[in-house]
Design a protein around this motif. Sequence first.
Motif, short mmCIF file in Angstrom:
data_model
loop_
_atom_site.label_atom_id
_atom_site.label_comp_id
_atom_site.label_asym_id
_atom_site.label_seq_id
_atom_site.Cartn_x
_atom_site.Cartn_y
_atom_site.Cartn_z
N GLN A 163 8.28 3.00 -5.31
CA GLN A 163 8.53 2.63 -3.91
C GLN A 163 9.59 1.54 -3.83
OE1 GLN A 163 4.35 2.05 -3.32
NE2 GLN A 163 4.51 -0.19 -3.35
N THR A 164 10.25 1.48 -2.70
CA THR A 164 11.34 0.53 -2.52
C THR A 164 10.88 -0.64 -1.66
OG1 THR A 164 12.16 1.57 -0.50
CG2 THR A 164 12.98 2.43 -2.59
N THR A 165 11.61 -1.73 -1.75
CA THR A 165 11.25 -2.92 -0.99
C THR A 165 11.39 -2.70 0.50
OG1 THR A 165 11.87 -4.36 -2.84
CG2 THR A 165 11.78 -5.37 -0.65
N ILE A 166 12.43 -1.99 0.91
CA ILE A 166 12.65 -1.75 2.34
C ILE A 166 11.67 -0.74 2.90
CG2 ILE A 166 14.35 0.09 2.05
CD1 ILE A 166 14.54 -2.70 4.68
N GLY A 167 11.12 0.11 2.04
CA GLY A 167 10.16 1.11 2.49
C GLY A 167 10.83 2.42 2.87
N THR A 168 10.01 3.43 3.14
CA THR A 168 10.54 4.74 3.52
C THR A 168 10.77 4.79 5.03
OG1 THR A 168 8.40 5.77 3.94
CG2 THR A 168 9.22 5.82 1.66
N GLN A 169 11.60 5.72 5.43
CA GLN A 169 11.88 5.91 6.86
C GLN A 169 10.60 6.26 7.61
OE1 GLN A 169 14.38 9.32 8.17
NE2 GLN A 169 15.88 7.73 8.60
N GLU A 170 9.80 7.11 7.03
CA GLU A 170 8.57 7.55 7.68
C GLU A 170 7.61 6.38 7.89
OE1 GLU A 170 4.72 10.49 6.84
OE2 GLU A 170 6.42 10.44 5.45
N HIS A 171 7.48 5.52 6.87
CA HIS A 171 6.55 4.40 6.98
C HIS A 171 7.05 3.34 7.96
CE1 HIS A 171 4.75 5.40 2.77
NE2 HIS A 171 4.38 6.26 3.71
N LEU A 172 8.38 3.15 8.01
CA LEU A 172 8.93 2.19 8.96
C LEU A 172 8.69 2.63 10.40
CD1 LEU A 172 12.34 1.25 7.29
CD2 LEU A 172 10.32 -0.19 7.52
N LYS A 173 8.68 3.92 10.60
CA LYS A 173 8.44 4.44 11.95
C LYS A 173 6.95 4.54 12.29
CE LYS A 173 12.38 5.15 13.96
NZ LYS A 173 12.70 4.45 15.23
N ASN A 174 6.10 4.28 11.31
CA ASN A 174 4.66 4.38 11.55
C ASN A 174 3.95 3.16 10.96
OD1 ASN A 174 4.30 7.28 12.67
ND2 ASN A 174 5.65 7.53 10.89
N PRO A 175 4.25 1.99 11.49
CA PRO A 175 3.70 0.77 10.91
C PRO A 175 2.24 0.55 11.26
CG PRO A 175 4.91 0.23 12.89
CD PRO A 175 5.09 1.71 12.67
N SER A 176 1.62 -0.31 10.47
CA SER A 176 0.21 -0.64 10.72
C SER A 176 0.07 -2.16 10.72
CB SER A 176 -0.69 -0.04 9.64
OG SER A 176 -1.99 -0.58 9.73
N ILE A 177 -0.22 -2.73 11.89
CA ILE A 177 -0.46 -4.17 11.97
C ILE A 177 -1.74 -4.53 11.22
CG2 ILE A 177 -0.89 -6.09 13.56
CD1 ILE A 177 0.85 -4.69 15.62
N VAL A 178 -2.72 -3.63 11.23
CA VAL A 178 -3.96 -3.87 10.50
C VAL A 178 -3.67 -4.05 9.02
CG1 VAL A 178 -6.15 -2.84 9.77
CG2 VAL A 178 -5.41 -2.67 12.16
N PRO A 204 0.84 -1.20 0.00
CA PRO A 204 0.00 0.00 0.00
C PRO A 204 0.87 1.25 0.00
CG PRO A 204 -0.73 -1.57 1.66
CD PRO A 204 0.59 -2.06 1.16
N ALA A 205 0.48 2.26 -0.72
CA ALA A 205 1.29 3.47 -0.87
C ALA A 205 1.57 4.14 0.47
CB ALA A 205 0.61 4.44 -1.83
N GLU A 206 0.64 3.98 1.46
CA GLU A 206 0.82 4.65 2.74
C GLU A 206 1.64 3.82 3.73
OE1 GLU A 206 -2.95 2.22 3.20
OE2 GLU A 206 -1.92 3.41 1.64
N THR A 207 1.94 2.55 3.38
CA THR A 207 2.78 1.72 4.25
C THR A 207 3.74 0.91 3.39
OG1 THR A 207 0.94 0.15 4.33
CG2 THR A 207 1.29 1.51 6.29
N THR A 208 4.63 1.61 2.70
CA THR A 208 5.63 0.90 1.91
C THR A 208 6.55 0.12 2.84
OG1 THR A 208 7.11 2.82 1.95
CG2 THR A 208 5.60 2.62 0.08
N GLY A 209 7.16 -0.93 2.29
CA GLY A 209 7.99 -1.81 3.10
C GLY A 209 7.19 -2.89 3.79
N LEU A 210 5.87 -2.93 3.57
CA LEU A 210 5.00 -3.85 4.28
C LEU A 210 5.31 -5.31 3.93
CD1 LEU A 210 1.21 -3.39 4.86
CD2 LEU A 210 2.08 -5.57 4.09
#
Length: 968
Positions: free
Chosen positions: A237-252, A72-78
Motif C-alpha cells: 500500500q502507498t502512503t497517499i492511499g488508493t483512489q477508491e479509499h480516498l473517495k470512501n473515507p471513514s472518520i471512525v 488498515p487495508a480497507e482505508t489506505t492513506g489513513l
Amino acid sequence: MNSKSLWMALLLMGAVITTQAKTYRYHTVTGDLTNTRIYTLENGLKVYLSVNKETPRIHTYIAVKTGSRNDPAETTGLAHYLEHLMFKGTRLFGTSNAEKEAPLLQDIENRYETYRLLTDPAQRKRAYHEIDSVSQLAAQYFIPNEYDKLMSAIGAEETNAYTSNDVTCYTENIPSNEVENWARIQADRFKNMVIRGFHTELEAVYEEYNIGLTRDSNKEWQALFKLLTPTHPYGMQTTIGTQEHLKNPSIVNIKNYFNRYYVPNNVAICMSGDFNPDEVIAILDQYFGSWKRSENLSFPQFAPQAPLTAPRDTTVVGPEAENMILAWRFDGGESLQADTVSVIAEILCNGKAGLMDMNLSQKMKFLGGGTFAESLAEYGILGIHAVPKEGQSLKELRSLVLGEVDNLKKGRFSDHLLPAVINNMKLAYYKSLESNKERADQFVDAFVRGQKWETVVGRLARLSKITKAQVVAFANKYLNDNYAIVYKLQGEDSTQQKIDKPQITPIPSNRDIQSDFVQSILRSKVEPIEPRFIDFNKDLVKTQTKKGLPVLYVQNKDNGLFTLSFHYDFGTETDKRLPVAADYLDYLGTDKLTAEQVKQHFYELACSYSISSSTDNTQITLTGLNENLPKALALLEDLIANAKADPVAYKEYVELMKKARKDNMSHQQQNFAALTAYGVYGPYNPVRNVMSNKELDNAQPQALLQLLRSLHTYKHRVLYCGQSTPAQLVALIDKEHQTSKPLREVPVGKRYTEQTTPDTEILLAPYEAKNICMMLYNNSGRGWNAAQRPTVYLFNSYFGMGMNGIVFQELRETRGLAYSAWAQYKTPVRRGGTESLQAHIISQNDKMKDCISAFGNILNNMPLSEKAFQLAKQAEQKRIATERTTKFSIIEAYLRARKLGINYDITERIYKALPQLTLADIARFEKETLSGKPYRYIILGDEKNLDMKVLEKMGRVRRVTTEEIFGF
C-alpha cells in the motif's frame, strides 16, 4: 493549630516546595558533537534535546511512530489524511462553540460511514449532498486555520508535517522564547484532536493525489517496493492511499487509529536550537506529562519477506523520460548493515569520484544517475537510479550499471577511494551540525528505527574502521542476482482515472472570530528577543589584494569549513555560452592530469568546485575543509588555465545535453517553469536564452575554454568565509589566483525585462495531465520603491503567503479547490526592475473555472479582517526579531543590497516601520496596485479537458507550443 494558622503554614511551606525543582534523568553519549540529552518522561514520551545557540530559534519535531505501514487495508492513506486533520484544532481552538458543534460532527461521521458503503452513483451523489449540507451547519462554528493563527502568533515558521511508511511527523521552527506557548498548544493538539472541516480537507488530499499522478518517480518508487517487499505494507500500500479509499473515507477508522497510535509512549519530541534544556524539559513535562500512556500499544505484525533469489522486474508508464531504478533489499532498523550499505553507495557514486562517476558519467556512457541508501524501520535498500542517453535501451543501461557493481565486487577501485569516501562522509556530517533541522532529523530517524543514540554517535568511528576487503566481501555476499528493477517507459498511463469534482458549498472563513484559546496565546507575555540586523561596515571585512581585487571577508568561528568565491557582475544576459563552458570543463583534464585524476584529487581533499552563471552574475566557488584550501585553489586555478580541449568529448557532451533537454520537455514542472518565464519576460527570457542545439553543434570547444579563462581578465570580487585570517587569505589569492593587469571593465549584456500586462489574456501551453498548473501575473510597470517595501512585506504575509493568508484560506480551506495556492507581490532584485503580482495554483482540470473565479473575487474585493491583520503583523515582527544572518550569508546579503543600489540592511527598516502600518494601508495598497487590474493567466494544461469557453470570455487566448517555450 487552628485553620488560619494551618493555612499560613501551608503558604510558607509552598514557598519552599516551589523552589525544589523536579529532577529529570537524561541519557548522553560521550563524544557526541551535538551534546544531545535524551529524556523519557514517566508516561513514556521520549524527548531529544540539543543546544545550538547560533540563532535564537528552535527547530521542533513531534514524531509519531506510525505511518502508512499501519494503515488498515480497507482505508489506505489513513495515516496521511490524519496528518492533515491534526491541523483542524481541538475543543479549545478551531471552534467558536464546541458543545453545539459536537452533535453535527457526529452526524457527519455517521453519514460518512453510510456513504462509504454505497455503490449506486445516484445514491452516493444524494448522500454527499446531505453531508455537504450538514457540513455547512457545522461550519458556522468552525474557525479554519486557527492552528496556523496560533503558530503565527508565536512567530513560528516552517509549519508543516509529513507522513511516510513508518512515521508521521509534525514540524515547527519557533522563537526560543516561545517554548511554553508552543508546548501548551501542541499538548492540547495531541491529546484532544477534533476532526472537523473534513470534506474540504479531503478535497485537498485528492489534489495532492492528482499531483502525484504526474510524477512518474512516485510510480517507480511504489513499484520498486512492491517487488522488494511484496507481502509487507511497504510494498502492498502507498502512503497517499488508493483512489477508491480516498473517495470512501471513514472518520471512525481515523479516530480508532489516532487513539491507538497517538499515545505518549509512541511519540518523540525532538528539539534543536537555543534553549536551556533543564527549563525546556520541565515545560514539556508540565504540558505533556498528564498525557496518558497506552498499556496496550501494539502494531500489526508481518511475516519476514522471502529471500530474493533471482532478479525481479516490472514496468511503469508515464509522460516523463525513460529511466530505471535497481535495488537490493537489506535489514532495517538498528541493523549495522546500513553502515556498509551507505559506504558502498558512495563508492559506486558520490557525484565526483565514484565508480559510476569515473566510468560512466565521466566517459558519458549514460545521461546520468546516482545511488541511494534508504533505511526504514524494518527493511533497508541500496538503490541505483540511471537515465539512458539517446538511443540507449534500458537493458543496455542495466548492464552498464551492473558492470560497475561487478567492479566493486572484484575490488577494481583505487585504494584511495574508500578513505576519501569516509572523509567526505565526515565532512557532510560536520556540515549537518550547522543546521538545527538536520540535527532534529537525526533524532527522528533514530527514534523511528529504534536506534540507540550510541549507535548514531558511533557511526563515524565505525565507518573509519571499514576496510576495502570488508567492502568487497560484503558486496559479494549481498549484491548478486537478488535485485529488483523497475523500467520506466514513456507513454500514456491507461490506469489513471479521472477524479470528478464533488459539489462542495464553500464554508465560511470566520476569520474575524477567535477562540478564547487563541486570545490567551495572543495575550501571553514572553521575554522579548531583540532583533539583530547586519551592519555592512562592521560585520564585513573589506580589503583588497595586491592587484586591487576587492575582498569581502567573514570569519567562520564555528568549524573548519570554508567557502571561497570569485564573483563577476555579468552572466547569461552577457554571454549565454557560460553555462555550457562550465559544464564542458567538468569532462576535461589538463596537460598533467586526466579528468578522472582531477576529480579524484578534489574528492581526496574533501573539497569541491562549481562554476555557476545566472542572469547577471557568474561565480567560481570552492568549498570544503579550510586546511586544504591552498591545494584545492591551486588545483582549480590549474584546471581553468590548462584544461585541454577534447573535441570528441565535446561532441558526446552535446549529445547528452540534447537528450537532457528532450527529457525536460516531457516533465510537467520543467514545462511550467519554461512557460512562466515566457509569460513574465516574453520570448527573450532565462529559459530560452541558451545555446540552441544548432549552436551547440557548431561551437568550438577551445573557444568555450577561452571564455572561462577570460573571466579572470575582468573586474571581479573575492568572497570568503572561513578560518583563515584576512592577511592569510590575501596572501593565498595573490599567490594562486592569476589575473591580468589592468583588469577589463565588466561587459554589458541585453537585460531580461519583465513584461507589462495592459490587457487580460490567457497564455496556454499543452501538457496532458489530470491537473493544471496556473500562474496569475500582473505587471503595471511600477519600479521599486524602498519606502513601500514594509507595506509589501506585510501585504504578502496577510494576503498570499503561508497557510494563514487569504489565498490559502479561500482556495483551499473554505472551498477545497487546490492543494497548492499562494500569491506574492514580487519586488525587483536589482535596479531597473519592475514589481508584479505572481499567484500560483495547482488544481484539478475541472476546477479551473472555480479557481479563477475565487481568485478574481479576493483580488477585486480583498477580505478585510483587523484580527487577521494584527496576527500577520505580530508574526512578522517576531520572525524578523529572531532572524540571524551569519557566515557567508552576510556577504550574499551585501551583494543583494548592492544590486538594489542601497548600502544598508533593508530588513531593519521593515521592522521599524511595521508597528505604524494599519490594515487601511494594506487595503489601499491592494486597491491601487491589484484590484480591477488586467492579468495574464499563464496555464499549463490539457486543452481537451479545459473549459475553453470560460477562458475565451476572459480575454484573448494565446497558445504557445512546447517547442516555443523551451526554444531549443
